[in-house]
Design an enzyme around this catalytic site. Structure first.
Site, PDB file in Angstrom:
ATOM      1  CB  VAL A  41      -0.973   0.006   1.201  1.00  0.00           C
ATOM      2  CG1 VAL A  41      -0.243   0.094   2.529  1.00  0.00           C
ATOM      3  CG2 VAL A  41      -1.967   1.153   1.085  1.00  0.00           C
ATOM      4  N   GLY A  72      -5.796  -6.622  -0.523  1.00  0.00           N
ATOM      5  CA  GLY A  72      -6.391  -5.689   0.436  1.00  0.00           C
ATOM      6  C   GLY A  72      -5.475  -4.500   0.636  1.00  0.00           C
ATOM      7  CD  GLU A  73      -1.086  -4.388   2.246  1.00  0.00           C
ATOM      8  OE1 GLU A  73      -0.512  -3.485   1.584  1.00  0.00           O
ATOM      9  OE2 GLU A  73      -0.494  -5.409   2.637  1.00  0.00           O
ATOM     10  N   GLY A  74      -5.900  -1.548   0.508  1.00  0.00           N
ATOM     11  CA  GLY A  74      -6.201  -0.377  -0.291  1.00  0.00           C
ATOM     12  C   GLY A  74      -5.482  -0.387  -1.627  1.00  0.00           C
TER      13      GLY A  74
END
EC number: 2.4.2.21
Length: 604
Positions: free
Chosen positions: A329, A554-556
């Site tokens: 990220v 995930g994480e953005g």
């Protein structure tokens, strides 16, 4: 003299209004200083006002160093220049460009500089009021600074507070003893005019927070202005969400049709630009930058059911990695110029303070949703409110686009439960492999989701989750899901676009949409996750993912990859010429020459 039963009289109306006027028109001045000298009598009155400030134990821990010498101001200005450059290195590219346009001090231009210092030892061993609160000496000096600032405004003088210093370097230049601190360095002088609002607000760097966001009744979190009922933050936020502005959307479509390209040739990006125009209520809408990604981190009690081989400690370890700028990220955010904040809404251990960490812990993880509700109703609401507040704070700090991020070992299990509950799909259709589990663990995970749904009456496909979304969220969701749902609601209420990441953000969007369908007006699906529950989610919500790269980190990360597409969609409205402006014939004009890119190619 008044009797004990009569309150003291207020100032007469003209004097009272003058006080409020000075407060309302006080400005942090960085530009527009005139070379005219400041009269000594006026400067003395201003310093006397500062010296009358309240102080702990009447210690008056302040001193004022008046600096007029141009050479000394030049040396101090050089100290500020160096720290300005250091600060600029910490900024993302969009923020750095905006910062480069800001003037942050007038040390050389203002004819008078005043350093306001604090001696925290003044008053001896134990002055009244400082025993339990030793920092009150510095708070007292802040009161003196404010008095000085308001008195200067009443005298028609501008004041600018400069904080770009290494404190000890400045202390050495001023000859301060080691026990004396610099609290404020002020630039003072006559100015050409006072701007109508703070410079940072006028330039779009930040926004002023409304008073209602800052007033609490009796205890923190019970928001209410004096004389008003306690406010329900979730209800207030939902009430502020409005549908897209149809007039602005029509204008955006009309403008797209006049641009030097075939109508519809930018596909989904044209609809994104129309959506964002409707969200902003104007065409073209603001370019969605600076952007900020909030990574909401929390742990899950369902981890105990063996739904992942990863230990729960990884959540806290990855938070540390985010804060150390070592995760994917961070790499993607650096590439696209987004700021990263990590929100501890429910990590199962205490985290050390660090730059970029927002400590907003509601609980040390959720409970096991197969044994009972994952969260209490109060925890669920507090987490939603936390997300609203994070959205508010990031927007107030200048963000013009928000991105969702998440971290939590076992959070795909809770996501699958939420997706199944809100879409009515069976667990086996929406439960994926998360971090890459084997067949046996995957089968166990599906069973865990089915057990949790049955336990909480969410397995009937009868819309129970949609009828009471907060109860469903508390039953099988995670603290980060709740915070993300609030984050989306907060963004929609402020009419700021939010780019969604994968299945965790999608599950949160299901909750937000059930609470307020118009919240989706602010949402852009950044990507399609490899998790099957995410495809079910975007289909249910009617969202069109911009990127499909089989991501499941995930994480953005997926939202960040999509950010340039969202920004580019809006920049088209700002920068691309119309047929009329460019002197380019439209498709219905009589042909005078062969099109520049072929017969009827995609570009023309």
């Amino acid at each position: 003299m008044n009797s004990a039963s009569e309150p003291a009289a207020p100032y007469p109306e003209p004097a009272r209004q003058a006080v409020y006027q000075a407060i309302a028109e006080r400005r942090d001045m960085r530009t527009g200083f005139l070379p005219d000298p400041v009269d000594d009598a006026v400067l003395t009155r201003v310093l006397e006002a500062a010296h009358r400030a309240p102080s702990v134990g009447l210690t008056q821990p302040w001193d004022f160093i008046v600096i007029r010498d141009p050479q000394r101001r030049a040396r101090i200005g050089a100290l500020a220049d160096r720290q300005r450059a250091v600060y600029a290195e910490t900024l993302t590219a969009p923020r750095a460009a905006a910062f480069d346009r800001l003037k942050v001090e007038a040390i050389r231009e203002a004819p008078v500089n005043i350093a306001v210092t604090c001696d925290p030892t003044r008053g001896g061993r134990n002055p009244l009021g400082r025993h339990a609160q030793p920092r009150t000496a510095h708070y007292s000096v802040a009161c003196a600074v404010q008095n000085l600032w308001l008195a200067a405004r009443a005298e028609g003088l501008g004041v600018g507070w400069v904080s770009f210093f290494d404190e000890r370097e400045l202390a050495d230049e001023l000859g301060l003893p080691g026990h004396v601190d610099v609290v404020a360095y002020l630039c003072v002088g006559h100015v050409a005019e006072f701007p109508p609002a703070p410079q940072l607000a006028l330039t779009g760097w930040a926004r002023r927070r409304p008073l209602a966001w800052a007033v609490h009744d009796e205890r923190y979190g019970r928001r209410a202005l004096p004389g008003e009922d306690t406010m329900d933050l979730i209800e207030q936020t939902i009430a502020a969400i409005r549908p897209l502005d149809r007039d602005a959307m029509r204008d955006a479509r009309d403008h797209q049709a006049r641009l030097t390209k075939p109508p519809g040739s930018l596909g989904v990006l044209e609809e994104v630009s129309v959506q964002l125009a409707g969200l902003a209520g104007t065409c073209p809408p603001p370019v969605p930058e600076p952007a900020a990604v909030a990574v909401f981190a929390a742990d899950h009690g369902v981890h105990a059911q063996g739904v992942t081989p990863w230990p729960q400690e990884v959540t806290a370890q990855m938070v540390a990695n985010f804060l150390a700028d070592g995760a994917v990220v961070n790499a993607f955010a650096a590439q696209v110029g987004a700021e990263v904040s990590v929100v501890d809404v429910g990590v199962a251990r205490d985290l050390d303070p660090a730059p970029g960490l927002l400590p907003r812990k509601v609980a040390y993880g959720t409970a096991d949703m197969t044994a009972g509700p994952a969260m209490t109703a109060e925890q669920s609401r507090r987490a939603v409110e936390t997300g609203i507040e994070v959205a508010r704070d990031l927007v107030a700090a200048g963000a013009r686009c928000l991105l969702t991020g998440d971290m939590g070992i076992a959070n795909t299990t809770a996501s699958a439960a939420l997706v199944a509950a809100f879409t009515g799909r069976p667990p086996e259709q929406v439960t994926g492999r998360g971090t890459g589990i084997d067949d046996a663990t995957h089968a166990r995970k599906i069973g865990v989701v089915r057990t949790a749904l049955a336990r909480h009456g969410l397995d009937g496909g009868d819309g129970a989750a949609a009828r009471d979304p907060l109860a469903a969220l508390a039953a099988v969701g995670g603290l980060e899901h709740a915070a993300l749902a609030g984050f989306l609601l907060g963004a929609a209420a402020l009419r700021v676009p939010v780019v969604l990441d994968g299945v965790i953000a999608g599950a949160a969007a299901l909750v937000a949409a059930a609470l307020c369908p118009d919240a989706l007006s602010a949402c852009v699906a950044g990507h399609r996750s490899a998790e099957p529950g995410h495809s079910a989610t975007v289909a249910h919500l009617g969202l069109r993912p911009l990127v499909d790269l089989e991501l499941r980190l995930g994480e953005g990360t997926g939202a960040l990859l999509a950010l340039p597409l969202v920004q580019g969609a809006v920049r088209v409205l700002h920068r691309v010429a119309t047929f009329d402006a460019a002197g380019v014939s439209g498709k219905d004009a009589a042909p005078t020459a062969r099109p520049p890119h072929g017969d009827d190619g995609d570009e023309e």
